[in-house]
Design a protein around this motif. Structure first.
Motif, PDB file in Angstrom:
ATOM      1  N   ARG A 163       0.827  -1.209   0.000  1.00  0.00           N
ATOM      2  CA  ARG A 163       0.000   0.000   0.000  1.00  0.00           C
ATOM      3  C   ARG A 163       0.870   1.273   0.000  1.00  0.00           C
ATOM      4  O   ARG A 163       1.943   1.337   0.571  1.00  0.00           O
ATOM      5  N   ARG A 164       0.345   2.284  -0.676  1.00  0.00           N
ATOM      6  CA  ARG A 164       1.041   3.558  -0.815  1.00  0.00           C
ATOM      7  C   ARG A 164       0.071   4.698  -0.538  1.00  0.00           C
ATOM      8  O   ARG A 164      -1.099   4.619  -0.910  1.00  0.00           O
ATOM      9  N   THR A 165       0.581   5.753   0.030  1.00  0.00           N
ATOM     10  CA  THR A 165      -0.186   6.986   0.140  1.00  0.00           C
ATOM     11  C   THR A 165      -0.254   7.632  -1.247  1.00  0.00           C
ATOM     12  O   THR A 165       0.744   7.646  -1.968  1.00  0.00           O
TER      13      THR A 165
ATOM     14  N   ASN B  45     -11.233  -0.390  -2.666  1.00  0.00           N
ATOM     15  CA  ASN B  45     -12.186  -0.025  -3.718  1.00  0.00           C
ATOM     16  C   ASN B  45     -11.524   0.772  -4.840  1.00  0.00           C
ATOM     17  O   ASN B  45     -12.214   1.377  -5.661  1.00  0.00           O
ATOM     18  N   GLY B  46     -10.199   0.821  -4.851  1.00  0.00           N
ATOM     19  CA  GLY B  46      -9.493   1.461  -5.965  1.00  0.00           C
ATOM     20  C   GLY B  46      -9.216   2.940  -5.775  1.00  0.00           C
ATOM     21  O   GLY B  46      -8.678   3.595  -6.680  1.00  0.00           O
ATOM     22  N   LEU B  47      -9.569   3.488  -4.621  1.00  0.00           N
ATOM     23  CA  LEU B  47      -9.311   4.909  -4.362  1.00  0.00           C
ATOM     24  C   LEU B  47      -7.914   5.103  -3.777  1.00  0.00           C
ATOM     25  O   LEU B  47      -7.306   4.171  -3.249  1.00  0.00           O
ATOM     26  N   GLY B  48      -7.403   6.319  -3.896  1.00  0.00           N
ATOM     27  CA  GLY B  48      -6.160   6.695  -3.242  1.00  0.00           C
ATOM     28  C   GLY B  48      -6.478   7.614  -2.074  1.00  0.00           C
ATOM     29  O   GLY B  48      -7.454   8.365  -2.118  1.00  0.00           O
ATOM     30  N   THR B  49      -5.679   7.543  -1.008  1.00  0.00           N
ATOM     31  CA  THR B  49      -5.939   8.372   0.167  1.00  0.00           C
ATOM     32  C   THR B  49      -4.637   8.956   0.710  1.00  0.00           C
ATOM     33  O   THR B  49      -3.553   8.427   0.469  1.00  0.00           O
ATOM     34  N   CYS B  50      -4.791  10.044   1.455  1.00  0.00           N
ATOM     35  CA  CYS B  50      -3.650  10.670   2.141  1.00  0.00           C
ATOM     36  C   CYS B  50      -4.111  11.224   3.486  1.00  0.00           C
ATOM     37  O   CYS B  50      -5.116  11.945   3.551  1.00  0.00           O
ATOM     38  N   TYR B  51      -3.409  10.864   4.535  1.00  0.00           N
ATOM     39  CA  TYR B  51      -3.668  11.469   5.857  1.00  0.00           C
ATOM     40  C   TYR B  51      -2.979  12.834   5.916  1.00  0.00           C
ATOM     41  O   TYR B  51      -1.811  12.946   5.503  1.00  0.00           O
TER      42      TYR B  51
ATOM     43  N   PRO C 219       3.456   6.220  -6.922  1.00  0.00           N
ATOM     44  CA  PRO C 219       4.732   6.484  -6.237  1.00  0.00           C
ATOM     45  C   PRO C 219       5.468   5.196  -5.868  1.00  0.00           C
ATOM     46  O   PRO C 219       4.856   4.133  -5.769  1.00  0.00           O
ATOM     47  N   GLU C 220       6.765   5.337  -5.677  1.00  0.00           N
ATOM     48  CA  GLU C 220       7.574   4.222  -5.171  1.00  0.00           C
ATOM     49  C   GLU C 220       7.066   3.818  -3.783  1.00  0.00           C
ATOM     50  O   GLU C 220       6.546   4.661  -3.041  1.00  0.00           O
TER      51      GLU C 220
END
Lengths: 250, 250
Positions: free
Chosen positions: A10-12, A126-132, A168-169
């Motif tokens: 998993r990636r942010t 569900n295929g979304l990207g997220t960022c805290y 991203p890496e």
């Protein structure tokens, strides 16, 4: 989706597809599932405010220093400790709540974080990207005003959401042996600790970071530039004062 | 496993198969994946102490009031805020950290909770049952002594683990509309709030709970029996004092 593969990779995601919105119905369904995660005494002392309107997101952005993750987000979720609902329930039932102290605050942060993290996992599956956004506890008062939060409702975590527009890496982590202790805590020697941090320190991005900031090493960048004591203490005073105004005395 | 079905039906499991152990290798692998979850500034200011030996679990149990979930657990994971590692890294790099304040504590609780919750999700998807113990912040000093925690390492969350030996009913949750607010926080009227809590109050188990405790209603059980102000304040003083002894001033 390969579930176990998801967790190890998993990636942010900070950049989102500009033309692809995220439906409120999908967000609400994912939040309903997320609320099945564990919480203290099943009191559910949390709320979340969902912002999907671009103007609303623009109004929230300054409190988060206009980071690209929020200015380009398709949905912004502000997760809050919510004692207001519980307190109100107590009052109409002729009793007095007692959560406005360090224990209540700590349970609130734990339960709000668990709820937010369960949402993040479901959204990413569900295929979304997220960022805290870690800026939430810096500018809680400003966020509260923008979202119309009543007394006893405290912003803790913000999550930005959208369909990924970057790959991203995988970000480095410390060797897991430094995090996990068996039976008793093992305190490393200086040399062992240098080994723990060596991969992180030797990344090209870390070396660049040290150079750009004119420091001798990566630890100095963290302790003197990114999270300096004076700023941490100033933001602590502001957050503590904000909590006090909400009736929460630590 | 049907991933989305898992999220909408997850249950806390407090009773575990007595004869089925959980391997340390599996736990370590799941923790390695869990550490890929987001954390503040990638500082990873957390540690986890894994206890699988029955004698070690027995020594930890009194701090958690010998709840069945821990006395019958096959593994007990104590998730801690860990500033010790970061502080040590700073010191061998000629710089001074500044995390021992309210901001650092809040980040620590958030990051420790996210890490713990990611572990719980992975463990449950691997067929294990888990239970969070809210008693961790009550008896942090006792837990720290049992696990040999050094200064700057603070217990926040305990998770018990084992293969399920029960199939409890799905626990109720408040209607999701009471938790999720769109655009701005909506403060319910007294009547709307009564409606929010009506399902919870009308459960047979809730009615039994009210009767057993000689109270008029469920809110009184929560505010006067389960989480009374005097106990919350006493445990807050103890936790604050413990944090202060770790050098963390709130």
């Amino acid at each position: 989706m390969d579930t176990l593969n998801y967790f190890s990779t998993r990636r942010t995601i900070r950049r989102y597809e500009p033309s692809r919105t995220v439906s409120i119905e999908l967000i609400d369904k994912m939040l309903e599932d997320a609320a099945r995660a564990a919480n203290t005494g099943n009191m559910q002392t949390y709320s979340v405010i969902v912002s999907t309107d671009p103007e609303e997101i623009a109004r929230l952005s300054p409190a988060h220093f206009n980071q690209p993750a929020i200015t380009g987000a398709k949905a912004v979720l502000t997760f809050c400790i919510d004692f207001n609902r519980f307190n109100h329930w107590c009052r109409i039932n002729s009793t007095e709540p007692g959560l406005n102290n360090l224990q209540g605050f700590t349970w609130g942060v734990i339960d709000t974080s668990i709820f937010a993290q369960q949402f993040v996992t479901i959204a990413e599956m569900n295929g979304l990207g997220t960022c805290y956004l870690g800026t939430t506890t810096y500018n809680a008062g400003q966020i509260a005003e923008t979202l119309g939060l009543p007394s006893d409702v405290v912003p803790v975590i913000t999550v930005t959401v959208g369909y990924p527009a970057e790959s991203p890496e995988l970000q480095e982590r410390l060797p897991i042996g430094a995090i996990v202790h068996h039976s008793r805590y093992v305190n490393p020697s200086d040399d062992e600790l240098r080994e723990v941090y060596s991969e992180k320190e030797n990344l090209e991005s870390s070396k660049q970071f040290v150079k750009e900031n004119n420091k001798e090493n990566l630890a100095q960048v963290f302790a003197e530039v990114r999270y300096p004591r004076a700023a941490n203490e100033q933001f602590s005073r502001v957050y503590k004062e904000y909590l006090k105004n909400q009736g929460i005395a630590l």
